[in-house]
Design a protein around this motif. Structure first.
Motif, PDB file in Angstrom:
ATOM      1  N   THR A 269       0.838  -1.202   0.000  1.00 12.98           N
ATOM      2  CA  THR A 269       0.000   0.000   0.000  1.00 12.98           C
ATOM      3  C   THR A 269       0.873   1.252   0.000  1.00 12.98           C
ATOM      4  O   THR A 269       0.613   2.206  -0.746  1.00 12.98           O
ATOM      5  CB  THR A 269      -0.930   0.011   1.240  1.00 12.98           C
ATOM      6  OG1 THR A 269      -1.715  -1.186   1.252  1.00 12.98           O
ATOM      7  CG2 THR A 269      -1.848   1.228   1.223  1.00 12.98           C
ATOM      8  N   VAL A 270       1.898   1.242   0.829  1.00 12.72           N
ATOM      9  CA  VAL A 270       2.830   2.377   0.873  1.00 12.72           C
ATOM     10  C   VAL A 270       3.512   2.550  -0.488  1.00 12.72           C
ATOM     11  O   VAL A 270       3.614   3.664  -1.020  1.00 12.72           O
ATOM     12  CB  VAL A 270       3.899   2.164   1.977  1.00 12.72           C
ATOM     13  CG1 VAL A 270       4.944   3.277   1.938  1.00 12.72           C
ATOM     14  CG2 VAL A 270       3.248   2.099   3.348  1.00 12.72           C
ATOM     15  N   LEU A 271       3.953   1.440  -1.058  1.00 15.68           N
ATOM     16  CA  LEU A 271       4.653   1.489  -2.347  1.00 15.68           C
ATOM     17  C   LEU A 271       3.759   2.077  -3.441  1.00 15.68           C
ATOM     18  O   LEU A 271       4.192   2.935  -4.223  1.00 15.68           O
ATOM     19  CB  LEU A 271       5.105   0.078  -2.742  1.00 15.68           C
ATOM     20  CG  LEU A 271       5.897  -0.034  -4.055  1.00 15.68           C
ATOM     21  CD1 LEU A 271       7.199   0.762  -3.972  1.00 15.68           C
ATOM     22  CD2 LEU A 271       6.187  -1.495  -4.372  1.00 15.68           C
ATOM     23  N   ARG A 272       2.496   1.630  -3.482  1.00 12.75           N
ATOM     24  CA  ARG A 272       1.599   2.145  -4.520  1.00 12.75           C
ATOM     25  C   ARG A 272       1.310   3.628  -4.312  1.00 12.75           C
ATOM     26  O   ARG A 272       1.236   4.392  -5.286  1.00 12.75           O
ATOM     27  CB  ARG A 272       0.295   1.340  -4.520  1.00 12.75           C
ATOM     28  CG  ARG A 272      -0.711   1.798  -5.585  1.00 12.75           C
ATOM     29  CD  ARG A 272      -0.091   1.838  -6.977  1.00 12.75           C
ATOM     30  NE  ARG A 272      -1.048   2.224  -8.003  1.00 12.75           N
ATOM     31  CZ  ARG A 272      -0.713   2.712  -9.199  1.00 12.75           C
ATOM     32  NH1 ARG A 272       0.571   2.907  -9.508  1.00 12.75           N
ATOM     33  NH2 ARG A 272      -1.634   3.025 -10.076  1.00 12.75           N
ATOM     34  N   ARG A 273       1.154   4.048  -3.071  1.00  5.93           N
ATOM     35  CA  ARG A 273       0.910   5.467  -2.802  1.00  5.93           C
ATOM     36  C   ARG A 273       2.105   6.308  -3.275  1.00  5.93           C
ATOM     37  O   ARG A 273       1.918   7.324  -3.967  1.00  5.93           O
ATOM     38  CB  ARG A 273       0.690   5.668  -1.302  1.00  5.93           C
ATOM     39  CG  ARG A 273       0.562   7.132  -0.877  1.00  5.93           C
ATOM     40  CD  ARG A 273      -0.664   7.801  -1.473  1.00  5.93           C
ATOM     41  NE  ARG A 273      -0.926   9.096  -0.855  1.00  5.93           N
ATOM     42  CZ  ARG A 273      -1.966   9.845  -1.120  1.00  5.93           C
ATOM     43  NH1 ARG A 273      -2.872   9.439  -2.009  1.00  5.93           N
ATOM     44  NH2 ARG A 273      -2.150  11.013  -0.523  1.00  5.93           N
TER      45      ARG A 273
END
Length: 606
Positions: free
Chosen positions: A34-38
């Motif tokens: 989730t962090v990576l996609r954000r």
């Protein structure tokens, strides 16, 4: 897209992991992805500009400026390109992670994301999971920082609830945090109303960052232009990574979140804060950091963090409290208020002269404690014990000067539909509002419980001092119990005096000293030695004449051994004596039961 539907979508990735991962392990994949996609979406508009600076050989500050954020990625990779090269997805994903600026890279390292990439690849899931995340648009124009932060918190909470066995170590129930945040800000009109005000908040045991996040939420609700800079420290690597990721997603400066043991290695030396919140581990020994803590105590005294004293090694709660005291912004610079959750031990453990008592003495004699609020039991995930919220401040309003408010919130709870570990109760919004109101108004109050003729509870009402209690229904009654009480600080102090009795010789007469200061004076008998605790508000000699002399006329006080102590016997101040039922009523009830048993025995015999 609202945060609930966003978190539900991200949560759907769990369907892919089911079978290959335990439920408690889902967060290790979903949170870092989730962090990576954000970050992938946030950096997309400036990716070309950053690559141009990379190709020109510019140093990191130029890349930061080109990205428009306080982080960057120096590679030409993004999630879309990763999905487009299925055969090399593992290698390319690792390269992508390595291309981030050091502070961001640290988040993925603490998540041990590399190990999860290998595990996903081995189970044939890496491409599917990456593709699922590549398909969701988390660009700030579609999902702003506030929505993203709420969605991320929702995921954190879900994973904490799944992992009940460790949730309590890193996750504080949301309603407890909301209560603490309310108490923290309730008296500060300026921060709640002044345009563009900037304040700092710090959590030395940050966990996943819940306390910091809810404090920011509260401030934004009441003053959208206010800015809260967040500082924290966390020992557990995964919790630290989650906290740092949460701060990053919300646009905070993640360099202010550090990893390490707060007690042995202060990550923010010399820093002072406007507000602080903490939920340190309950009753955990500090033997691992004993050498460092004792060294600071002896070497620096009050110039360090642990000047007032050291608690016993079996419970380090008060060390965290002293750490926070050392971080308070001086009142000459605006002052500080902080809240900390503690178990019952710091209230009363340790007699006069002990480390715990000296710490309490320091806080009360310096008028730092505003209030202590008892929470219901069974509120936390990994323990059902009684807990208390302490509110401390070096900027007390005039009305609170020299005083301490005790609030018994232990009865303010409702049963949860489903228990989570040891957590079976929760405080409702109304409960939080009641406690906040009592604290903010700084009043004494009682809780009126209305009972009907059948002794069944039909209503509860908070009765402020001076107000009339509710009227009892016909045949019923109203029971009153103290709810909020206010005391002078010295009410909690006492002197422990040593009472001596004479040593008698074979002739039955007192043995007298032969030399020095004791010459001609009766010698004490250590076997008859005793101690008495005398309230600070009472004259020692008057107390002695009233309580000791009538029973032991030959006794005296050894004033050289007198010690001052402080304790806060919370429960004693809220105890309500209920007289037993009249004896005649009990006898009549026993007679009825006996008669019924005799009838049954007669029936059995025939």
């Amino acid at each position: 897209m609202n945060h609930q539907s966003l978190s539900n979508f991200i949560w759907s990735v769990a369907d892919l992991l089911r079978g290959d991962y335990k439920q408690s392990e889902y967060g290790r994949v979903i949170l870092p992805f989730t962090v990576l996609r954000r970050l992938d979406c946030v950096l997309a508009p400036t990716r070309a500009a950053v690559l141009k600076e990379v190709e020109a050989g510019r140093p990191d500050p130029f890349l930061v400026r080109a990205s428009g954020h306080n982080f960057f990625n120096r590679t030409a990779i993004d999630l879309a390109k990763l999905v487009g090269d299925q055969d090399n997805i593992g290698t390319n994903l690792l390269s992508y992670i390595q291309g981030f600026s050091p502070e961001v890279r640290d988040i993925f390292e603490q998540f041990e994301f590399g190990a999860q990439i290998d595990r996903l690849a081995k189970n044939g899931l890496l491409y599917q999971v990456t593709e699922r995340f590549a398909g969701i648009d988390l660009h700030p124009t579609r999902v702003d920082n506030n929505q993203m932060g709420l969605a991320f918190e929702e995921l954190i909470r879900k994973f904490a609830e799944i992992s009940n066995e460790t949730a309590g170590e890193h996750f504080t129930p949301r309603e407890v945090i909301r209560l603490m945040v309310n108490l923290l800000f309730v008296e500060d009109d300026e921060v709640l109303t002044k345009p563009s005000v900037v304040r700092s908040i710090y959590d030395p045991t940050a966990g996943t960052g819940g306390m910091l996040s809810i404090a920011e939420e509260y401030l934004r609700e009441h003053n959208p232009t206010a800015q809260l800079t967040m500082w924290g420290q966390e020992l557990n690597p995964e919790s630290y990574a989650i906290c740092k990721a949460d701060m990053l997603i919300k646009g905070q400066d993640i360099t202010k979140i550090v990893q390490g043991n707060t007690l042995s290695d202060d990550g923010h030396p010399g820093a002072k804060f406007d507000y602080m919140l903490a939920n340190p581990p309950f009753g955990v020994e500090w033997k691992k950091v004993q050498k460092e803590v004792q060294d600071e105590h002896q070497r620096l005294g009050h110039a360090g963090r642990f000047g007032p004293g050291l608690p016993r090694v079996s419970d380090g709660s008060l060390l965290f409290l002293m750490h926070l005291l050392s971080k308070m912004r001086p009142w000459t610079e605006g002052g500080c208020r902080f809240g900390i959750v503690l178990n019952g031990s710091p209230l009363f453990t340790g007699g006069a002269g002990s480390g715990e008592s000296e710490i309490r003495r320091y806080m009360l004699e310096n008028d730092l404690v505003e209030a202590i609020i008892a929470l219901p039991t069974d509120m936390f995930y990994n323990t059902g014990i009684a807990t208390y919220v302490w509110i401390l401040s070096n900027k007390k309003p005039k009305a609170r000067t020299g005083k301490l408010q005790l609030i018994d919130g232990s009865g303010f709870w409702q049963k949860m539909r489903k228990s989570l570990g040891s957590k079976r109760k929760q405080m409702s919004d109304d409960h939080i509002a009641d406690v906040t109101r009592l604290f903010g108004a700084f009043v004494e109050a009682e809780l009126a419980t209305v009972l009907d003729a059948g002794d069944k509870e039909v209503a509860r009402e908070v009765v402020i001092a001076g107000e009339a209690p509710p009227v009892a229904p016909e045949g019923g009654k109203v029971k009153l119990a103290p709810l909020s009480r206010i005391f002078a600080n010295e009410s909690f102090g006492y002197r422990t005096i040593t009472v001596e009795r004479p040593l008698l010789g074979e002739n039955g007469k007192p043995v007298l000293g032969q030399k020095g200061k004791t010459k001609g004076k009766p010698q004490p008998d250590s076997a008859l030695r005793d101690t008495e605790n005398v309230p600070l508000s009472e004259d020692v000699e008057i107390y002695f004449a009233r309580e000791v002399t009538p029973h032991a006329p030959d006794a005296w006080i050894d004033h050289e051994k007198t010690k001052i102590g402080y304790e806060i016997p919370f429960n004693r101040h809220f105890y309500v004596f209920e007289p037993p039922r009249p004896l005649a009523e009990i006898d009549a009830e026993l007679a009825k039961v006996t008669a019924r048993i005799q009838v049954m025995l007669t029936e059995l015999a025939t």
